[in-house]
Write a protein that holds these residues in place. Sequence first.
Motif, mmCIF file in Angstrom:
data_model
loop_
_atom_site.group_PDB
_atom_site.id
_atom_site.type_symbol
_atom_site.label_atom_id
_atom_site.label_comp_id
_atom_site.label_asym_id
_atom_site.label_seq_id
_atom_site.Cartn_x
_atom_site.Cartn_y
_atom_site.Cartn_z
ATOM 1 N N TRP A 262 0.854 -1.196 0.000
ATOM 2 C CA TRP A 262 0.000 0.000 0.000
ATOM 3 C C TRP A 262 0.881 1.234 0.000
ATOM 4 O O TRP A 262 1.894 1.289 0.702
ATOM 5 C CB TRP A 262 -0.914 0.000 1.228
ATOM 6 C CG TRP A 262 -2.020 -0.999 1.084
ATOM 7 C CD1 TRP A 262 -3.276 -0.771 0.592
ATOM 8 C CD2 TRP A 262 -1.967 -2.398 1.391
ATOM 9 N NE1 TRP A 262 -4.008 -1.942 0.581
ATOM 10 C CE2 TRP A 262 -3.231 -2.958 1.061
ATOM 11 C CE3 TRP A 262 -0.986 -3.246 1.894
ATOM 12 C CZ2 TRP A 262 -3.528 -4.302 1.233
ATOM 13 C CZ3 TRP A 262 -1.277 -4.584 2.070
ATOM 14 C CH2 TRP A 262 -2.532 -5.103 1.736
ATOM 15 N N SER A 263 0.479 2.240 -0.767
ATOM 16 C CA SER A 263 1.271 3.467 -0.856
ATOM 17 C C SER A 263 1.264 4.187 0.496
ATOM 18 O O SER A 263 0.304 4.068 1.267
ATOM 19 C CB SER A 263 0.713 4.383 -1.951
ATOM 20 O OG SER A 263 -0.614 4.770 -1.668
ATOM 21 N N ASP B 21 0.639 7.117 1.294
ATOM 22 C CA ASP B 21 -0.505 8.020 1.487
ATOM 23 C C ASP B 21 -1.849 7.280 1.476
ATOM 24 O O ASP B 21 -2.915 7.907 1.522
ATOM 25 C CB ASP B 21 -0.508 9.129 0.421
ATOM 26 C CG ASP B 21 -0.639 8.580 -0.999
ATOM 27 O OD1 ASP B 21 -0.877 7.362 -1.158
ATOM 28 O OD2 ASP B 21 -0.493 9.362 -1.954
ATOM 29 N N ASN B 22 -1.784 5.935 1.432
ATOM 30 C CA ASN B 22 -2.983 5.063 1.479
ATOM 31 C C ASN B 22 -3.918 5.236 0.279
ATOM 32 O O ASN B 22 -5.069 4.811 0.314
ATOM 33 C CB ASN B 22 -3.789 5.281 2.774
ATOM 34 C CG ASN B 22 -3.001 4.907 4.004
ATOM 35 O OD1 ASN B 22 -2.138 4.034 3.953
ATOM 36 N ND2 ASN B 22 -3.264 5.578 5.112
ATOM 37 N N TYR C 265 -3.246 3.954 -2.836
ATOM 38 C CA TYR C 265 -3.124 2.873 -3.816
ATOM 39 C C TYR C 265 -2.772 1.538 -3.155
ATOM 40 O O TYR C 265 -2.051 1.497 -2.154
ATOM 41 C CB TYR C 265 -2.022 3.196 -4.834
ATOM 42 C CG TYR C 265 -2.236 4.464 -5.606
ATOM 43 C CD1 TYR C 265 -3.349 4.634 -6.422
ATOM 44 C CD2 TYR C 265 -1.309 5.508 -5.518
ATOM 45 C CE1 TYR C 265 -3.543 5.813 -7.142
ATOM 46 C CE2 TYR C 265 -1.498 6.688 -6.237
ATOM 47 C CZ TYR C 265 -2.618 6.836 -7.042
ATOM 48 O OH TYR C 265 -2.802 7.999 -7.738
ATOM 49 N N TYR D 115 -0.815 -1.871 -4.543
ATOM 50 C CA TYR D 115 -0.043 -2.497 -5.615
ATOM 51 C C TYR D 115 -0.140 -4.008 -5.453
ATOM 52 O O TYR D 115 -0.056 -4.526 -4.336
ATOM 53 C CB TYR D 115 1.420 -2.059 -5.558
ATOM 54 C CG TYR D 115 1.597 -0.571 -5.736
ATOM 55 C CD1 TYR D 115 1.563 0.014 -7.004
ATOM 56 C CD2 TYR D 115 1.788 0.266 -4.628
ATOM 57 C CE1 TYR D 115 1.719 1.382 -7.159
ATOM 58 C CE2 TYR D 115 1.949 1.637 -4.794
ATOM 59 C CZ TYR D 115 1.904 2.179 -6.055
ATOM 60 O OH TYR D 115 2.045 3.535 -6.213
ATOM 61 N N ARG E 57 -1.592 -1.407 -10.210
ATOM 62 C CA ARG E 57 -1.982 -0.471 -9.164
ATOM 63 C C ARG E 57 -3.501 -0.299 -9.170
ATOM 64 O O ARG E 57 -4.105 -0.127 -10.226
ATOM 65 C CB ARG E 57 -1.317 0.887 -9.411
ATOM 66 C CG ARG E 57 -1.534 1.896 -8.287
ATOM 67 C CD ARG E 57 -0.938 3.241 -8.640
ATOM 68 N NE ARG E 57 -1.789 3.966 -9.585
ATOM 69 C CZ ARG E 57 -1.437 5.093 -10.201
ATOM 70 N NH1 ARG E 57 -0.233 5.604 -9.993
ATOM 71 N NH2 ARG E 57 -2.260 5.688 -11.030
ATOM 72 N N ILE F 179 7.261 -1.840 0.116
ATOM 73 C CA ILE F 179 7.292 -0.434 -0.317
ATOM 74 C C ILE F 179 8.101 0.389 0.689
ATOM 75 O O ILE F 179 8.137 0.068 1.881
ATOM 76 C CB ILE F 179 5.853 0.116 -0.469
ATOM 77 C CG1 ILE F 179 5.819 1.424 -1.271
ATOM 78 C CG2 ILE F 179 5.155 0.264 0.890
ATOM 79 C CD1 ILE F 179 4.447 1.741 -1.857
ATOM 80 N N GLY G 265 7.587 5.786 -1.348
ATOM 81 C CA GLY G 265 6.555 5.288 -2.244
ATOM 82 C C GLY G 265 7.075 4.468 -3.411
ATOM 83 O O GLY G 265 6.323 4.159 -4.340
ATOM 84 N N ILE H 82 8.476 0.907 -4.951
ATOM 85 C CA ILE H 82 8.216 -0.497 -4.609
ATOM 86 C C ILE H 82 9.461 -1.356 -4.829
ATOM 87 O O ILE H 82 10.248 -1.107 -5.743
ATOM 88 C CB ILE H 82 7.006 -1.064 -5.387
ATOM 89 C CG1 ILE H 82 7.123 -0.815 -6.888
ATOM 90 C CG2 ILE H 82 5.703 -0.481 -4.851
ATOM 91 C CD1 ILE H 82 5.966 -1.380 -7.697
ATOM 92 N N ASN I 130 10.108 2.997 -9.494
ATOM 93 C CA ASN I 130 9.238 4.161 -9.357
ATOM 94 C C ASN I 130 7.901 3.833 -10.021
ATOM 95 O O ASN I 130 7.832 3.722 -11.251
ATOM 96 C CB ASN I 130 9.886 5.371 -10.035
ATOM 97 C CG ASN I 130 9.051 6.632 -9.910
ATOM 98 O OD1 ASN I 130 7.851 6.576 -9.634
ATOM 99 N ND2 ASN I 130 9.672 7.772 -10.117
ATOM 100 N N GLU J 205 5.356 5.576 -10.493
ATOM 101 C CA GLU J 205 4.792 6.671 -11.289
ATOM 102 C C GLU J 205 5.298 6.632 -12.730
ATOM 103 O O GLU J 205 4.576 6.965 -13.668
ATOM 104 C CB GLU J 205 5.140 8.033 -10.661
ATOM 105 C CG GLU J 205 4.493 8.279 -9.307
ATOM 106 C CD GLU J 205 2.971 8.278 -9.378
ATOM 107 O OE1 GLU J 205 2.426 8.802 -10.369
ATOM 108 O OE2 GLU J 205 2.336 7.738 -8.453
#
Length: 292
Positions: free
Chosen positions: A152-153, A155-156, A158, A160, A171, A202, A206, A208, A222, A224
Amino acid sequence: MQKEVELVVDAKAVLGEGPSWDRKSGVLYWVDIEGKKVHLYDPSTGDDNAIDVGQMVGAIVPRESGGAVVALETGFHFLNLETGGLEPICDPETNLDTNRFNDGKCDPAGRFWAGTMDNNGSEKNGSLYCLEPSLSFKKKLEGLGISNGLAWSPDNRYLYFIDTPTGKVVRYNYKLETGEINEPKEVVTIPDGEGFPDGMTIDEEGFIWIAHWAGGKVSRWNPETGEKVEEIRVPAVNVTSCTFGGQDFSELYITTARNGMSDEELERFPHAGGVFKVKPSVKGMPTNEFKG
């Protein structure tokens, strides 16, 4: 420059997997799926104690109220770490004899997510389940080959997820309050010749970290951009999973397996099936506990 990878448990596990860090006790939990054992490794003493659970065990997570929860061939169970006693919770797949649970971990709200796979290698029999703190469960995904890594990212926003045969990380948008996931998007593809994506964790930035089955390494991505930014070679062919631990989550613990290796490979990598540790240049996110 290759970071120093240290062997911390020369366990020679058949299929070492599913590491999680219990921040209360400072102990690493991990499993040997085919060895049917849960392991508790205490870095302060170097001791690694094994509990035989009598069936294949895919994942273990700390429980907020004490002890642990495991995902076994016969579903979710509470595990008493002192006595080794098991208390059944539920079995979502009583009708699928050839399936077993594989990887799993808790989300930031204390739900235990764990997925299944077909032991006979059937490609689409696996599902991903979520065990709520109320002890009810929901099926989240189906038609999976080998349900595997979860993260989980920070910031909650996402979740993965890895279905190993696809070679990809997907994602999902994630709702912390409900556990709902939607809008899948492929964010990472493992290149040909680098093995298959297995377990995952993670870091606090952020990014993975992915373990490479048949790839001999862990890699950092990354999500993103889909770019690989780092890789660390591990002295084993089949690298299965990783998690951050240590007092400040600055240590990455890595599990490996011996199964599927040739005699020549076992000679080259005698510590395969061990647990390794490395200090990356970034800290990780804590292991979440089950709140049920």
